[in-house]
Write an enzyme that holds these catalytic residues in place. Structure first.
Site, short mmCIF file in Angstrom:
data_model
loop_
_atom_site.label_atom_id
_atom_site.label_comp_id
_atom_site.label_asym_id
_atom_site.label_seq_id
_atom_site.Cartn_x
_atom_site.Cartn_y
_atom_site.Cartn_z
CB CYS A 1 -5.29 -1.42 -1.74
SG CYS A 1 -6.59 -0.72 -0.73
CD GLU B 1 -5.39 -6.01 -1.39
OE1 GLU B 1 -4.85 -4.89 -1.25
OE2 GLU B 1 -6.13 -6.51 -0.51
CG ASN C 1 -0.42 -0.19 2.52
OD1 ASN C 1 0.62 -0.80 2.69
ND2 ASN C 1 -1.09 0.33 3.54
CB CYS D 1 -10.92 -2.66 0.42
SG CYS D 1 -10.36 -2.02 -1.17
CD GLU E 1 -1.60 4.63 4.62
OE1 GLU E 1 -1.12 5.47 5.39
OE2 GLU E 1 -2.28 3.65 5.00
CB CYS F 1 -8.74 -4.54 -3.66
SG CYS F 1 -7.59 -3.14 -3.52
#
Ligand code: THU
Length: 133
Positions: free
Chosen positions: A52, A54, A41, A85, A43, A88
């Site tokens: 993310c 993925e 990830n 999530c 950010e 994803c």
């Protein structure tokens, strides 16, 4: 193979940029040709701009020239199991079939394995868009 994916995802997780949540995530994809692609990830200070693990792994797979996920594994932080999530799940579906396996992990390794269909039932898939791929 699961162990190999777990190690690869953990290594990617160590490279995450997660200063805002403090929650590092790593993902590893086994592509159709047996190659492995990882992501973490990333950010951003503008919070919604983060991505993310993925999503990053999917981008790495595409950039490497592969387009099909055979299996994907996700490892988050802490003791709890991390599952992908909603966004994803949909991104995984784009490059996988309903039966493609998603492994979710705790600190020691794979805690459960699901099919895409189990995590995203009745998915809106690329085959439904009316467009040829
Ligand atoms: N995150 C992922 O990278 N993958 C998941 O499956 C769950 C959440 C990230 C997004 C954000 O950077 C942090 O974890 C906390 O939600």
């Amino acid at each position: 193979m699961e162990r190999q994916l777990f190690q690869a995802a953990r290594k990617a997780r160590a490279r995450a940029h997660a200063p805002y949540s403090g929650f590092r995530v790593g993902a590893a994809i086994l592509a159709d040709d047996g190659s492995i692609h990882v992501g973490c990830n990333v950010e951003n200070v503008a919070y919604p701009e983060g991505i993310c693990a993925e999503t990053a792994a999917i981008a790495a797979m595409l950039a490497a020239g592969r387009r099909r996920i055979r299996e994907i594994l996700v490892v988050g932080s802490g003791r709890a199991v991390t599952t992908p999530c909603g966004g994803c799940r949909q991104r995984i579906r784009e490059f996988a079939g309903d039966a493609t396996v998603i492994h979710v992990c705790g600190p020691r390794g794979v805690a459960a394995s699901f099919t895409v269909d189990e995590l995203l039932p009745h998915a809106f898939g690329p085959d439904m868009s009316g467009r040829r791929r």
